[in-house]
Motif scaffolding. Structure first.
Motif, PDB file in Angstrom:
ATOM      1  N   UNK A 173       3.489  67.765  64.578  1.00  0.00           N
ATOM      2  CA  UNK A 173       4.564  66.782  64.702  1.00  0.00           C
ATOM      3  C   UNK A 173       4.408  65.676  63.661  1.00  0.00           C
ATOM      4  N   UNK A 174       3.176  65.269  63.394  1.00  0.00           N
ATOM      5  CA  UNK A 174       2.920  64.219  62.410  1.00  0.00           C
ATOM      6  C   UNK A 174       3.355  64.680  61.018  1.00  0.00           C
ATOM      7  N   UNK A 175       3.121  65.955  60.702  1.00  0.00           N
ATOM      8  CA  UNK A 175       3.594  66.472  59.414  1.00  0.00           C
ATOM      9  C   UNK A 175       5.120  66.449  59.352  1.00  0.00           C
ATOM     10  N   UNK A 176       5.769  66.745  60.484  1.00  0.00           N
ATOM     11  CA  UNK A 176       7.221  66.647  60.523  1.00  0.00           C
ATOM     12  C   UNK A 176       7.677  65.226  60.289  1.00  0.00           C
ATOM     13  N   UNK A 177       7.007  64.271  60.913  1.00  0.00           N
ATOM     14  CA  UNK A 177       7.331  62.851  60.730  1.00  0.00           C
ATOM     15  C   UNK A 177       7.103  62.433  59.276  1.00  0.00           C
ATOM     16  N   UNK A 178       6.014  62.917  58.691  1.00  0.00           N
ATOM     17  CA  UNK A 178       5.713  62.585  57.292  1.00  0.00           C
ATOM     18  C   UNK A 178       6.808  63.113  56.368  1.00  0.00           C
ATOM     19  N   UNK A 179       7.246  64.363  56.611  1.00  0.00           N
ATOM     20  CA  UNK A 179       8.325  64.935  55.796  1.00  0.00           C
ATOM     21  C   UNK A 179       9.626  64.146  55.994  1.00  0.00           C
ATOM     22  N   UNK A 180       9.922  63.775  57.243  1.00  0.00           N
ATOM     23  CA  UNK A 180      11.119  62.985  57.503  1.00  0.00           C
ATOM     24  C   UNK A 180      11.096  61.658  56.762  1.00  0.00           C
TER      25      UNK A 180
END
Length: 252
Positions: A173-180
């Motif tokens: 999820x953190x990687x998703x947040x980082x990409x966002x």
């Protein structure tokens, strides 16, 4: 402390608090001999230890202090900006979707890896259900050894690791947040800790995702990081933020 939490948007704050609470519960429980990680971590779908609730509980669990520290630090730094732009409802949907996407990519690949090992074990003469029972007993400490067919020890060890090693953490999820964040704020300058140099968000995201891709396809026996989960979260995050923002301007 109250002032720091008070400045956080509600979803980021509640996710942070829940992760911290679960980390404390895990530590206290395992000090008392309760295998919290084994119960709430996520297993491959064809593992006898898999339970549907683990698809959610696993991303509120963490392995050690630095694991939760870095994940929650990234959540607060990058997730706060996303929630302020999208609002609590949309950010919550985004976080949950990237966490679940990370889990599914990691576990689907794991499913096929375990399936291949099962086929080799059956060809070697094993009864898979009986072997799973013995692994469960071995894992619980009820037995210390179990009979092996000659020349299959390595295969059985790989199988045992495949079905009985849980994945934990919010890293997907953190990687998703980082990409966002990198998508919405591509030219925002961030200061790295190691080395202490400034870098634009879009370059940091590219490097982080590139590392996840590289590590997902190399065989490193000593590596216990779920790189495919990182990649899964990044992919789902990119798809969602692209769809949501394709008709809107980027933020800087």
């Amino acid at each position: 402390m109250n002032n720091i939490l008070g400045n956080m948007p509600p979803v980021v704050k509640n996710i942070l608090l829940l992760n911290v609470v679960m980390y404390i519960v895990k530590m206290l429980g395992e000090m008392q001999g309760i295998p919290i990680t084994n119960l709430l971590g996520g297993y491959v779908f064809n593992s006898p230890f898999f339970e549907p609730y683990q698809m959610v509980t696993h991303f509120f669990m963490h392995g050690d202090f630095f694991h939760i520290l870095f994940n929650m630090f990234a959540l607060v730094i990058f997730g706060t900006s996303l929630e302020q732009v999208w609002g609590p409802k949309r950010f919550f949907i985004f976080y949950m979707a990237t966490a679940l996407g990370a889990f599914f990519l990691h576990q689907i690949v794991g499913y096929f890896e375990v399936k291949m090992i099962e086929e080799q074990l059956v060809s070697a003469g094993y009864d898979i259900f009986l072997l799973q029972e013995k692994i469960a007993l071995y894992r619980s400490g009820s037995i210390s050894t179990f009979g092996l067919i000659p020349n299959t020890q390595g295969l059985v060890q790989d199988y045992m690791a495949g079905i009985s090693t849980p994945v934990v953490g919010a890293s997907g999820a953190v990687y998703g947040v980082l990409v966002g964040f990198g998508f919405l704020f591509p030219n925002t300058r961030l200061m790295l800790l190691f080395p202490p140099i400034p870098i634009k968000a879009k370059y940091l995201v590219t490097i982080m995702v590139g590392i996840a891709i590289y590590n997902s396809f190399i065989n490193n026996p000593g590596d216990n990081i779920a790189h495919l989960a990182h990649l899964g979260g990044a992919i789902v995050g990119f798809i969602m933020v692209y769809i949501w923002q394709r008709d809107k301007r980027k933020f800087y």
